[in-house]
Enzyme design. Structure first.
Site, PDB file in Angstrom:
ATOM      1  N   ALA A 184       0.718  -0.877   0.126  1.00 22.70           N
ATOM      2  CA  ALA A 184       0.168  -0.015   0.124  1.00 22.70           C
ATOM      3  C   ALA A 184       0.934   1.259  -0.117  1.00 22.70           C
ATOM      4  O   ALA A 184       2.047   1.424  -0.098  1.00 22.70           O
ATOM      5  CB  ALA A 184      -1.003   0.442   1.117  1.00 22.70           C
ATOM      6  N   LYS A 185       0.045   2.708  -0.733  1.00 24.08           N
ATOM      7  CA  LYS A 185       1.159   3.871   0.054  1.00 24.08           C
ATOM      8  C   LYS A 185       0.482   4.747   0.289  1.00 24.08           C
ATOM      9  O   LYS A 185      -1.129   4.078  -0.827  1.00 24.08           O
ATOM     10  CB  LYS A 185       1.850   4.002  -1.030  1.00 24.08           C
ATOM     11  CG  LYS A 185       2.911   5.108  -0.768  1.00 24.08           C
ATOM     12  CD  LYS A 185       4.197   4.205  -0.279  1.00 24.08           C
ATOM     13  CE  LYS A 185       5.972   4.541  -0.375  1.00 24.08           C
ATOM     14  NZ  LYS A 185       6.332   3.765  -0.565  1.00 24.08           N
TER      15      LYS A 185
END
Ligand code: GLU
Length: 415
Positions: free
Chosen positions: A104-105
């Site tokens: 994720a980011k």
């Protein structure tokens, strides 16, 4: 940053390796598509009494191998496609290191250099609140990235915990030591990167005590990588930050340069060094080049002029696919980002494990475990590089994609 779209780059990198692996087209399409994307527009009270609307993102690329994991970036140039690319790279990075995480980011479009600490706190707390329905220790665990740090992580932990009604240490990593942080996390990205440089130098017969290095970026990754390389006997001849670079062919003292940056706001105008540009730094005569800043800095325009023998990508996505081709043809040994900078997320994993167990390790334990993980993963990738006669990036993607595709196929499609 140049025009290249980092998400297109990430998808291209997956396509090239998937083709080599003969992976099923549908599985590749699935792997290339981020699972969940949240866009939030939210108000923050500024110090002058005005209200400013900010935009933030959290992209959860994959949960195939475990909860999502990845940092949060505060930068004026953040875009959704950049966050998608960074989330995709997190999935690949965790798979290369065999960590039980997907990728994720997060990102917020803002310039923290122009904001007060109080404004940053309010921004962080509101952003956390806006994304809190999709994060959590079993769901998605943020961490620091460009222009965020342990203080920001402490605010995220506190905001999430206040909404829950109890302290949830494992919701975020990269926290301060007194708040469930892990020893060694602050240095982990740089330390991991230096382990991979050491292993690459061994394979290439380069004596690090006679080697020179140039480092682009003097944040958490770049400044600590400079210090660790210097301690290993490498002569660090040039470093830079967003304002420009400095060069001293006789070697610079990274700790002294850090003090100078803390005092003046930049590495430039150091009394014993010559000022150079960031572009000049990349093309210097040196053995090891460490891009430790942002994406797309090594492109088809400058790749021909790069003279380093080893490039260790401490930054995410510093090399465009075109530049990759040119550098591989020239015989440059590139340690790809998803391996070279994976030390950060590896110790984030250790931090999460320690938080969940409420049992903390010594710094020696953390560093020894990190070294094991980095060396093992380097060797896993190197073996594919030799056996399949492919470059290190391709080898790392082949390893990661095999692991992610296996997880997806074994789990099957719901319902
Ligand atoms: N932001 C770092 C990275 O790009 C660390 C992520 C983490 O620790 O979760 O790998």
């Amino acid at each position: 940053m140049t025009k290249e779209n980092p998400f297109e780059t990430a998808k291209q990198q997956i396509d090239i390796a998937a083709k080599k692996l003969n992976l099923d087209k549908d599985i590749v399409e699935w792997i290339k598509t981020p699972r969940r994307e949240l866009i939030v527009n939210f108000p923050v009270k500024m110090d002058d009494g005005s209200i400013k609307i900010f935009t933030g993102y959290r992209v959860q690329h994959s949960i195939a191998r475990g909860p999502c994991k990845g940092g949060i970036r505060y930068h004026p140039d953040v875009t959704l496609d950049e966050v998608r690319a960074l989330a995709t790279w997190m999935t690949m990075k965790c798979a290369v290191l065999n960590l039980p995480f997907g990728g994720a980011k997060g990102g917020v479009i803002c310039n923290p250099k122009e904001m007060s600490k109080e404004e940053l706190e309010r921004l962080t707390r509101r952003y956390t609140s806006e994304i809190s329905m999709i994060i959590g220790p079993e769901r998605d665990i943020p961490a620091p990235d460009v222009y965020t740090n342990s203080q920001v992580m402490a605010w995220i932990m506190d905001t999430y915990s206040m909404n829950k009604g109890y302290s949830t240490l494992g919701v975020v990593t990269g926290k301060p030591l007194g708040l469930g942080g892990s020893k060694g996390r602050n240095e982990a990205t740089a330390r991991g990167c230096v382990f991979t440089i050491r292993e690459a130098a061994k394979k290439m017969g380069i004596d690090l005590k006679k080697a020179t290095a140039a480092i682009q970026g003097y944040g958490n990754a770049g400044s600590i990588a400079a210090k660790l390389l210097h301690e290993m006997g490498v002569k660090v001849i040039a470093v830079s930050d967003s304002k420009g670079g400095i060069l001293n062919e006789n070697g610079i003292d990274p700790v002294d340069v850090l003090k100078h940056k803390e005092k003046t706001g930049s590495v430039i105008n150091h009394p014993r060094c010559k000022n150079i540009t960031n572009e000049e730094l990349l093309e210097l005569e040196c053995d090891i080049l460490v891009p430790a800043a942002l994406e797309n800095v090594i492109t088809s325009k400058n790749a021909h002029n790069i003279k380093a023998k080893i490039i260790a990508e401490a930054a995410n996505g510093p090399t465009t696919p075109e530049a990759d081709k040119i550098l591989n043809k020239k015989g440059v040994f590139i340690i790809p980002d998803i391996l070279a900078n994976a030390g950060g997320v590896t110790v984030s994993y250790f931090e999460w494990v320690q938080d969940l167990q409420a049992h903390f390790w010594t710094e020696d334990e953390v560093n020894a475990k990190l070294e094991n993980c980095m060396v093992e993963s380097f060797n896993d990738v190197y073996e594919i590089h030799e056996k399949e006669n492919v470059d290190m990036r391709m080898a790392a993607y082949m390893l990661a994609l095999t692991r992610v595709a296996d997880a997806i196929k074994t789990r099957g499609v719901f319902p």
